[in-house]
Write a protein that holds these residues in place. Sequence first.
Motif, PDB file in Angstrom:
ATOM      1  N   ASN A 101     -21.407 -39.358  -3.452  1.00  0.00           N
ATOM      2  CA  ASN A 101     -21.717 -38.613  -4.669  1.00  0.00           C
ATOM      3  C   ASN A 101     -23.198 -38.250  -4.681  1.00  0.00           C
ATOM      4  OD1 ASN A 101     -23.271 -40.828  -5.741  1.00  0.00           O
ATOM      5  ND2 ASN A 101     -21.358 -41.787  -6.415  1.00  0.00           N
ATOM      6  N   PHE A 102     -23.562 -37.394  -5.625  1.00  0.00           N
ATOM      7  CA  PHE A 102     -24.915 -36.854  -5.583  1.00  0.00           C
ATOM      8  C   PHE A 102     -25.968 -37.930  -5.849  1.00  0.00           C
ATOM      9  CE2 PHE A 102     -26.552 -36.596  -9.920  1.00  0.00           C
ATOM     10  CZ  PHE A 102     -25.421 -36.842 -10.674  1.00  0.00           C
ATOM     11  N   ILE A 103     -25.611 -38.979  -6.571  1.00  0.00           N
ATOM     12  CA  ILE A 103     -26.579 -40.050  -6.834  1.00  0.00           C
ATOM     13  C   ILE A 103     -26.898 -40.783  -5.547  1.00  0.00           C
ATOM     14  CG2 ILE A 103     -26.941 -42.230  -8.043  1.00  0.00           C
ATOM     15  CD1 ILE A 103     -25.261 -41.109 -10.332  1.00  0.00           C
ATOM     16  N   ASN A 104     -25.877 -41.159  -4.811  1.00  0.00           N
ATOM     17  CA  ASN A 104     -26.109 -41.861  -3.545  1.00  0.00           C
ATOM     18  C   ASN A 104     -26.689 -40.945  -2.486  1.00  0.00           C
ATOM     19  OD1 ASN A 104     -25.224 -44.381  -4.470  1.00  0.00           O
ATOM     20  ND2 ASN A 104     -23.088 -43.871  -4.072  1.00  0.00           N
ATOM     21  N   PHE A 105     -26.367 -39.658  -2.573  1.00  0.00           N
ATOM     22  CA  PHE A 105     -26.919 -38.716  -1.598  1.00  0.00           C
ATOM     23  C   PHE A 105     -28.447 -38.709  -1.674  1.00  0.00           C
ATOM     24  CE2 PHE A 105     -26.821 -35.331   1.330  1.00  0.00           C
ATOM     25  CZ  PHE A 105     -27.656 -34.313   0.906  1.00  0.00           C
ATOM     26  N   ARG A 106     -28.968 -38.920  -2.862  1.00  0.00           N
ATOM     27  CA  ARG A 106     -30.428 -38.934  -3.025  1.00  0.00           C
ATOM     28  C   ARG A 106     -31.097 -40.075  -2.291  1.00  0.00           C
ATOM     29  NH1 ARG A 106     -30.650 -37.751  -9.548  1.00  0.00           N
ATOM     30  NH2 ARG A 106     -30.275 -35.500  -9.426  1.00  0.00           N
ATOM     31  N   ASN A 107     -30.321 -41.079  -1.893  1.00  0.00           N
ATOM     32  CA  ASN A 107     -30.885 -42.196  -1.130  1.00  0.00           C
ATOM     33  C   ASN A 107     -31.043 -41.873   0.349  1.00  0.00           C
ATOM     34  OD1 ASN A 107     -31.136 -43.998  -3.313  1.00  0.00           O
ATOM     35  ND2 ASN A 107     -28.971 -44.544  -3.168  1.00  0.00           N
ATOM     36  N   TYR A 108     -30.585 -40.686   0.735  1.00  0.00           N
ATOM     37  CA  TYR A 108     -30.687 -40.295   2.137  1.00  0.00           C
ATOM     38  C   TYR A 108     -31.868 -39.354   2.344  1.00  0.00           C
ATOM     39  CZ  TYR A 108     -26.097 -42.240   3.246  1.00  0.00           C
ATOM     40  OH  TYR A 108     -25.042 -43.092   3.463  1.00  0.00           O
ATOM     41  N   VAL A 109     -32.646 -39.667   3.351  1.00  0.00           N
ATOM     42  CA  VAL A 109     -33.636 -38.706   3.845  1.00  0.00           C
ATOM     43  C   VAL A 109     -32.880 -37.807   4.822  1.00  0.00           C
ATOM     44  CG1 VAL A 109     -35.770 -38.365   5.119  1.00  0.00           C
ATOM     45  CG2 VAL A 109     -35.510 -40.353   3.607  1.00  0.00           C
ATOM     46  N   MET A 110     -32.859 -36.527   4.539  1.00  0.00           N
ATOM     47  CA  MET A 110     -32.094 -35.581   5.345  1.00  0.00           C
ATOM     48  C   MET A 110     -33.035 -34.829   6.282  1.00  0.00           C
ATOM     49  SD  MET A 110     -29.103 -36.186   4.284  1.00  0.00           S
ATOM     50  CE  MET A 110     -28.243 -34.897   5.176  1.00  0.00           C
ATOM     51  N   GLY A 111     -32.613 -34.665   7.507  1.00  0.00           N
ATOM     52  CA  GLY A 111     -33.464 -34.003   8.483  1.00  0.00           C
ATOM     53  C   GLY A 111     -32.694 -33.046   9.382  1.00  0.00           C
ATOM     54  N   TRP A 112     -33.458 -32.199  10.041  1.00  0.00           N
ATOM     55  CA  TRP A 112     -32.914 -31.272  11.037  1.00  0.00           C
ATOM     56  C   TRP A 112     -33.625 -31.502  12.368  1.00  0.00           C
ATOM     57  CZ3 TRP A 112     -28.721 -28.271  10.531  1.00  0.00           C
ATOM     58  CH2 TRP A 112     -28.265 -27.977   9.238  1.00  0.00           C
ATOM     59  N   TYR A 113     -32.833 -31.478  13.412  1.00  0.00           N
ATOM     60  CA  TYR A 113     -33.318 -31.606  14.779  1.00  0.00           C
ATOM     61  C   TYR A 113     -32.653 -30.503  15.608  1.00  0.00           C
ATOM     62  CZ  TYR A 113     -34.833 -36.392  13.631  1.00  0.00           C
ATOM     63  OH  TYR A 113     -35.442 -37.493  13.086  1.00  0.00           O
ATOM     64  N   ARG A 114     -33.157 -30.301  16.801  1.00  0.00           N
ATOM     65  CA  ARG A 114     -32.498 -29.375  17.715  1.00  0.00           C
ATOM     66  C   ARG A 114     -32.646 -29.868  19.142  1.00  0.00           C
ATOM     67  NH1 ARG A 114     -36.620 -24.140  17.357  1.00  0.00           N
ATOM     68  NH2 ARG A 114     -38.377 -25.109  18.481  1.00  0.00           N
ATOM     69  N   GLN A 115     -31.725 -29.394  19.967  1.00  0.00           N
ATOM     70  CA  GLN A 115     -31.759 -29.767  21.377  1.00  0.00           C
ATOM     71  C   GLN A 115     -31.358 -28.564  22.217  1.00  0.00           C
ATOM     72  OE1 GLN A 115     -29.391 -33.214  22.404  1.00  0.00           O
ATOM     73  NE2 GLN A 115     -30.609 -33.572  24.243  1.00  0.00           N
ATOM     74  N   ALA A 116     -32.287 -28.117  23.035  1.00  0.00           N
ATOM     75  CA  ALA A 116     -32.026 -27.033  23.969  1.00  0.00           C
ATOM     76  C   ALA A 116     -31.562 -27.628  25.294  1.00  0.00           C
ATOM     77  CB  ALA A 116     -33.279 -26.198  24.168  1.00  0.00           C
ATOM     78  N   PRO A 117     -30.833 -26.859  26.092  1.00  0.00           N
ATOM     79  CA  PRO A 117     -30.351 -27.376  27.378  1.00  0.00           C
ATOM     80  C   PRO A 117     -31.494 -27.903  28.239  1.00  0.00           C
ATOM     81  CG  PRO A 117     -29.297 -25.297  26.866  1.00  0.00           C
ATOM     82  CD  PRO A 117     -30.347 -25.493  25.825  1.00  0.00           C
ATOM     83  N   GLY A 118     -31.318 -29.110  28.733  1.00  0.00           N
ATOM     84  CA  GLY A 118     -32.323 -29.717  29.591  1.00  0.00           C
ATOM     85  C   GLY A 118     -33.476 -30.364  28.869  1.00  0.00           C
ATOM     86  N   ASN A 119     -33.477 -30.263  27.534  1.00  0.00           N
ATOM     87  CA  ASN A 119     -34.574 -30.839  26.748  1.00  0.00           C
ATOM     88  C   ASN A 119     -34.090 -32.021  25.920  1.00  0.00           C
ATOM     89  OD1 ASN A 119     -36.068 -28.759  27.761  1.00  0.00           O
ATOM     90  ND2 ASN A 119     -36.360 -27.699  25.813  1.00  0.00           N
TER      91      ASN A 119
END
Length: 120
Positions: free
Chosen positions: A28-46
Amino acid sequence: QVEIVESGGGLVQPGGSLRLSCVASNVNFINFRNYVMGWYRQAPGNEREYLASVTGGGRTKYADSAKARFTISRDDGRTTVFLQMDGLRAEDTAVYYCNAKHRYEGSELWGPGTQVTVSS
């Protein structure tokens, strides 16, 4: 169990924009606030590369490679985090992953990833 799934990837021309979404389910949205959300990426070979993160309080942090062109945001009511990407370049081609880290439990989740291809 909380799950996260990305969407919004695809093929875009250089200079174009994409908005990635990451939806968290079984939370739920209350518990969702306890998460630090991030974005990452991975290119081939990296290795997987950190791009940006946002806390439940809305504090954002960016890698130098993302600071000028990418914007992270979250909508706790929709348990969703976004990554707005502008001025895309060929070198931005990668699989983009969403990450969720619980502030108190220490648990960490990864989404399956969404492919972004920048090409003319």
